[in-house]
Structures are given as structure tokens and as C-alpha cells.
Write a protein that holds these residues in place. Structure first.
Motif: not given
Length: 763
Positions: A128-130, A140-142, A164-165
């Protein structure tokens, strides 16, 4: 730069308008000029309040002509001739062949974003792009502890909250944050934004209230819904643009002018997508609920109307969902915690229930409460109002003098509250500071002292088992009739608030234990152990502060956290280290598994006591009813709950986080507004945070502001991450947590919700 700005009435109509435009262009083109806000230009030119409007007309005209531009921070600068020509050429090409131009542009952007990197350059990840207001961002990567830094030139068309990738670049150095590049946007996270509309002659822009959404949204005149300059609006994004092209959108709702009372908070409500208006179907269903207890509802209920019960809440509270009763016989305390039986009026699967689940919780903002249930229920039949018969679920506990529950009963009951008490009166009675209150509530005074006695026993018992007590003052923001913040005060816990907290905690634990050991479908409140790496960083900080704490095992225990808090009592930076300790904790959440609550050192815990304002409480009340009446097995309700409870827990956790964030943003906005009326004033404060970009300072009224590192002009300061210190390179001067400093209010930005300080002696 020395400029004198001539003013006059009706500047746009006067013959001097072109002359003033030329003058401003000379100012913007001056080699010494740096981009400034309108108010900064007005201050430079020594304009009064009425003349600022004339200056805005001039700058607005220059922007409409493409000779000047305003960035996403509201700062004006000159547009060079070459840039203006390129812009005109692009606009002409777009007008001539809009579809062809867009398709070609999108194809080129796709080539640029997706194919300039390959897997050999790094590792592919999704997250998720912050966003950040300066243009860069983080992903943020799980299951990955540290976020991936995305430089401004590598964000592509990614916006805040997009899935995003990314490609995480090879060559990561230890101690440095990993860097990556956005390859493609998988899913858009924000289909619309809330912001301020800035109009120009033929178009406008929406500047997002969320600084993490760093790009302005271009709005054509036909898509503006008639919005005026300075209006707060909701804008739907129709084209997300690219790295080199602004996103486009259309206005779907005009909230009102940003200076109108309540519009600032309404904008926060809209930005978090918090439902604030009940659908007609829900209101009609609420209207059909009776306003008094029906005789048929009393069947099978334990009648406790002769039991002396009181509610103890804040002075302004209207949704009273808990009452207490207490007696003592032969060394045994008989404690009753009586909770409003909302589930009797809100049936599972009804329109009322679906709306309550959608909201998840009531939201308490600076100037309003957005309730989970319509007011007819929350302040009426469900509220335990004094002297009125009310249906309740009661947890009746027998507690010995060591604070242990030796027996209990959960029952469907009916009560009649004898007195509606407020925290202040109970506190004053127990501290013997209010003769009027003592005389008025004379008959209840023995029970209040019995409550204080049992509360102390329960608190001591929790402390012994290792429960962590973070006792920070909350903020109380005072607003005037126009909704403006006129005061900010610390609001601390007292003996009365602690009584209610201790009794509610005991009831929550008791109910959770019964349903967990009975293996019934249920919703629990769980709190996981903190992250070991964060704990190690905290222990290193404590070591540098002269506090040595030894862990007994691989993971820290609640008792060891408690030991940390006790060891720093009385230290100048006690509150700041307590906050750092709190930040090492994970966020509590709702689950269907009973895995315990770390912070409370409790093996069993749930939320049972607030069904008017929390959906999990309402849900478990239904389960309790079905079990008490034998429906869990007989009618197959167990399978029904197993199917729905995971989603109930997830949705409730999401809504709780949303409400918490909205409440924080509301408080930050009003604190910034309050401090904007005190620019230039000096205060004593405590350094509450130390970072590489400056010092956070907290004032006694709980307002926190930032001293930017570049304003510390007496030296070059370096951030020591291990010690949480800023250290002067030449002078050796040190700024650290808990240090007292005198500050001056330099700026307060209500839009960004920030307060800036400077050291009083530095300015």
C-alpha cells in the motif's frame, strides 16, 4: 528586495490594474524572490487586510493567464516563457485531438512506468502506497517490519492508499531504509478526496485536505458544480494523471465555505467516509421502537428495580449505557454492572443493525458526536435515564476482599436508575471538596466510598498480575458558538473515572471468561505481544537514560513493561518515555479467538459494556441472549454466528481505527486553530519527541508543535537515534526527551493541522 505596492478601490476596473500586474511579475521574477504564500507577499509589501483581497485579484489574474502559478502548498511563483509556451502547445494539442492524445500519452506512460526496470534490478513486491506532501512516499508491505521508501521521481501515478506493485532495488545497505520504484498501480485506494476548491477564470483545482495526497485535482468549469473559491468540496477522481500530469476530477458535493462554522469538521467526516446521515429506512424503523418498556418485554427478566443503582458519566453525556450497584456483606462485595439491552430493540439483520455494523462505533469529534444508532434509541429507550424503567443485561459479581470474583451471574434484567451522577460530583464527594453535592446525595455517600474501596482493591490486583497503566491526560477543547477553538485544557482521570473503568474492566473479563471456557462463538478484544525489535530499541533508550531493565525471556512481559513505567516515575521525561513505551505496543483489535490482552495482562477479555456506541458489544449481547434462552443449540444459532463473526470482528476493527484517526485529526485541527490566535506568544514546554528533522515540544495544555532543525541557528545539529538526542556539532549542546524549553509560536496551519515553534532565545 524593496517594493512599494500602490493600492486603490476597484483595482480590477482601474487603469492601474495592468501596472500592478507588471509590478507583481517583477517581484516574482526577482532573483532573490523565493516562492511565498499570499499572506507572506502581503506582509512583504506591508498591505493591510483590505488590500490583501486586491493582491489576490492580481495574482489570480496572472495565474489565469499562465504567467504565474501556485503550488500545492499555496506558494506563488513566476512561470517562465518557455514553460508557458509548452503548456499552451499541450493544451492546444489536447483540445484538437483529446482522445488520440490521451491514448498515446497513456501508452507512453505505461511503457515508461512498467518497462524501464526488470526483475534483475531487484525484488518485486506488492503493498500500500503512503504518500507524503513533498511528493515522495512509502510502501507498506504486509509481514515486513519496515516500509519501502519511494523517491519522488519513482512514484509514477501512485496516490495515497493505492495498492501498488513495486521493485525493491538491489544493493540495500544495512542501517539504511530500502528503496523502491512503483511499477504499476494495482488498485486505486481513494476514488474521491475532500479538499478546498481554488477557482480560476475557466477552471479550478481541488487541494486535498490530506497532505499525503500531494497532487492537486484539475477541475474543468463544467465539472465544478458551481463551487466558489474557498469552498470545501468532495471531488471524484476521473483521471489519476501521471508523474508529469495532474489528476483530473469532478466535484460531487459542495460542503460550504471553509470559514463557515462546522465545515472544517464536516470535511474531516467526509474525508474518512464516516456515515453521518441515517437513511430514511433506518429512521423509520427507529421511529417504530416504543419510547417506554413494554410489559411483554419483562417476561423472564430478573427484576432489579428495587436495587439502588446509579450511572456515573461526563456532564454532557446523553447516551448512558452502564449503571452500577454495590453492597457489602460478610466481607463480600456484591457488584452489579448493568448494561443497556440494545439488542432487544435492534434485531440482527434489520436495517438498524446493518447501519450500526456499517458505522461500527460512535465517533466523538471536537464539535459533534456521530452516533452508531439514531438519537431516538441512543438518547431515549436504550439510555439508562434516571427514574425510567430500562431493560438491561447485568453481570452480577461476588468479589472477595482480595478482588477475586468468587461467583457471578449474567442475567436479563430490568432496572430503574436512582440517580444520574457526573464524574465531577462523585470526585468532589470522595475528596470532601463540595458540601452542596454531599448534602444533595447524602443517602448515596456510603455507596460511593464503598465503590472507591473496591476500585482500589481491583486496581491493586491488576497491578500485581502486571497490567500496564498508561495514564496520559486527554485534551478538552472548548469551542465558542461559531465553532472556533477558544481554549485547550488537559483532561485527566480522577477517582470517579477510575471507579467506572475498574468495574467495567472486571465485567468485561468475567463475561469473556465464561464464554471462552464454554467454547461459544464470541467476539473478543485481543492485544498481541509487542514487536521484539521495538522493545530492544526502547531498552537501549532506557539504558542511555540510566534505567536498566532486564528481560527474563525472549519476549517481554506486561509486568516488565510495568516495571519500566515504575522505574521512570518522577523523571523529567517520564511522560515522553511512557509515550515511547506505548508506541512499542501493537494495536488492540476484535477477533473470534480468545488469545488474551497483553496490556491488561488478562487471559480473557471482551467488550460487553457499551452496546449503544460499539457494535461488538451489541453483537455479543445477542449471543448472550440466545444462550440464556437456549437458542444457540435448539435453533442452530451457533452455526449462524460462526459464519458471520469473523466479518463482524474485521469490520468493527476497521471502523474503530477510522474513528480514532478522525478524532485525532479533529483535535489536531482545533489545536492548530487555537494556536493560530496566539502567534508570537511564548510558553514553557517539554521536549516530547526528537527526530532528524527537529524537536517536538508539548505544552501543558497538551498542544504539541515542531521546532524545525533549520531554525536552531546557533550550531549544526546531528540526530543520535540511539539516544533520541539532537547534539550540536560545535557547541556540544544537547536537546533530549523531557527537557524543558521555552518556545515561541511561529506558525499554526489549520489546513495542515500543524503547529510550529521556535526556541524563544533563538528568534
Amino acid at each position: 528586495m524593496k517594493y512599494k505596492y500602490e493600492t486603490g478601490e476597484n483595482v480590477k476596473r482601474s487603469k492601474n490594474f495592468e501596472k500592478r500586474k507588471k509590478f507583481i511579475m517583477e517581484l516574482l521574477g526577482d532573483p532573490l524572490y523565493k516562492p511565498m504564500h499570499l499572506r507572506e507577499i502581503a506582509s512583504l509589501l506591508q498591505l493591510d487586510k483590505s488590500e490583501k483581497k486586491e493582491l489576490f485579484d492580481v495574482l489570480d489574474e496572472l495565474c489565469a493567464q499562465g504567467k504565474a502559478e501556485v503550488d500545492n502548498k499555496g506558494r506563488y511563483s513566476k512561470v517562465s516563457g518557455k514553460r508557458r509556451d509548452r503548456r499552451k502547445n499541450k493544451e492546444a494539442l489536447k483540445a484538437e485531438k483529446p482522445e488520440r492524445g490521451r491514448k498515446g500519452r497513456e501508452r507512453r506512460e505505461k511503457d515508461h512506468e512498467e518497462y524501464r526496470f526488470s526483475e534483475k534490478d531487484g525484488t518485486l513486491m506488492e503493498g500500500t502506497f503512503i504518500g507524503h506532501y513533498k511528493g515522495f512516499g512509502f510502501v507498506e508491505v504486509e509481514d515486513q517490519e519496515q516500509d519501502i521508501f519511494i523517491p519522488e521521481n519513482d512514484t509514477g501515478s501512485a496516490m495515497h492508499q493505492d495498492k501498488v506493485q513495486i521493485l525493491v532495488r538491489n544493493g540495500h545497505k544495512e542501517g539504511k531504509r530500502q528503496e523502491g520504484v512503483v511499477l504499476k498501480v494495482l488498485e486505486r485506494g481513494m476514488p474521491s478526496i475532500v479538499g478546498t476548491y481554488q477557482s480560476s477564470r475557466d477552471y479550478g483545482f481541488v487541494i486535498s485536505d490530506n497532505p499525503k495526497f500531494s497532487k492537486d485535482i484539475f477541475i474543468s468549469r463544467k465539472n465544478s458544480m458551481g463551487a466558489k473559491d474557498g469552498d470545501k468540496v468532495v471531488a471524484e477522481i476521473t483521471d489519476y494523471g501521471s508523474r508529469n500530469r495532474k489528476p483530473e476530477g469532478k466535484i460531487t458535493e459542495v460542503l460550504g465555505n471553509l470559514r463557515s462554522p462546522g465545515i472544517d469538521i464536516l470535511a474531516i467526516v467526509k474525508s474518512f467516509n464516516i456515515p453521518s446521515v441515517f437513511p430514511d429506512k433506518v429512521l423509520r424503523q427507529a421511529d417504530r421502537v416504543p419510547d417506554h418498556v413494554q410489559e411483554a418485554d419483562l417476561d423472564g427478566r430478573l427484576d432489579l428495580r428495587n436495587l439502588v443503582t446509579v450511572t456515573i458519566d461526563g456532564e454532557d453525556a446523553k447516551d448512558l449505557d452502564d449503571a452500577i450497584s454495590l453492597t457489602k456483606e460478610d466481607g463480600i462485595y456484591h457488584l452489579g454492572v448493568h448494561i443497556a439491552d440494545v439488542s432487544n430493540y435492534v434485531q440482527g439483520g434489520s436495517a438498524l443493525d446493518r447501519e450500526a455494523l456499517k458505522r461500527g462505533t460512535s465517533v466523538y469529534l471536537a464539535d459533534r458526536v456521530i452516533p452508531m444508532l439514531p438519537e431516538r434509541l441512543s438518547n431515549g429507550i436504550c439510555s439508562l435515564n434516571q427514574g425510567q424503567d430500562r431493560l438491561t443485561l447485568s453481570c452480577l459479581m461476588d468479589v472477595n476482599e482480595k478482588g477475586k470474583v468468587i461467583s457471578h451471574k449474567i442475567a436479563e434484567t430490568v432496572i430503574r436508575v436512582d440517580e444520574r451522577m457526573c464524574y465531577t460530583d462523585v470526585k468532589n464527594i470522595l475528596e470532601d471538596t463540595d458540601e452542596v453535592a454531599k448534602k444533595r446525595y447524602e443517602a448515596l455517600i456510603p455507596m460511593f466510598f464503598l465503590m472507591k474501596e473496591l476500585s482500589g482493591i481491583l486496581r491493586s490486583r491488576r497491578h500485581t498480575r502486571g497490567s500496564i497503566d498508561f495514564d496520559f491526560p486527554e485534551s478538552k477543547i472548548i469551542l465558542n458558538a461559531a465553532g472556533r477553538a477558544i481554549d485547550v485544557q488537559p483532561y485527566e482521570a480522577n477517582v470517579a473515572t477510575r471507579i467506572i473503568e475498574d468495574f467495567m474492566l472486571l465485567a468485561n473479563e468475567t463475561v469473556a471468561q465464561e464464554y471462552c471456557t464454554g467454547d461459544y462463538p464470541f467476539v473478543y478484544r485481543t492485544h498481541e505481544n509487542p514487536d521484539p525489535e521495538k522493545i530492544e530499541s526502547l531498552l537501549m533508550l532506557l539504558h542511555n537514560e540510566g534505567v536498566n531493565i532486564q528481560k527474563s525471556g525472549q519476549e517481554i512481559t506486561p509486568g516488565e513493561i510495568q516495571e519500566i513505567l515504575e522505574s521512570i516515575e518522577g523523571m523529567p521525561n517520564e511522560a515522553q518515555i511512557s509515550r515511547l513505551t506505548l508506541r512499542t505496543m501493537k494495536q488492540a483489535k476484535y477477533t473470534t479467538e480468545c488469545s488474551g490482552h497483553f496490556g491488561l495482562a488478562a487471559k480473557y477479555y471482551c467488550h460487553f459494556t457499551s452496546p449503544i456506541r460499539r457494535y461488538p458489544d451489541l453483537q455479543i449481547h445477542r449471543i448472550i441472549h440466545d444462550r440464556l434462552r437456549g437458542r444457540l443449540v435448539r435453533e442452530g444459532r451457533t452455526e449462524h454466528y460462526k459464519e458471520i463473526l469473523d466479518e463482524v470482528a474485521r469490520q468493527s476493527s476497521v471502523c474503530e481505527r477510522r474513528a480514532d484517526e478522525a478524532e485525532r485529526e479533529s483535535d489536531k485541527l482545533k489545536k492548530a486553530e487555537y494556536m493560530s490566535y496566539h502567534l508570537g506568544e511564548e510558553y514553557e514546554g517539554i521536549i516530547s519527541g526528537v527526530t532528524g528533522w527537529g524537536l517536538y515540544v508539548e505544552l501543558p495544555n497538551t498542544v504539541e508543535g515542531l521546532i524545525h532543525i533549520n531554525t536552531l541557528r546557533d550550531d549544526y545539529y546531528v540526530f543520535d537515534q540511539d539516544a533520541y538526542e539532537l547534539r550540536g556539532d560545535m557547541t556540544g549542546k544537547i536537546f533530549r526527551l523531557g527537557q524543558k524549553v521555552r518556545v515561541r509560536v511561529a506558525d499554526a496551519d489549520k489546513m495542515l493541522k500543524t503547529v510550529d515553534f521556535v526556541l524563544a532565545e533563538e528568534d
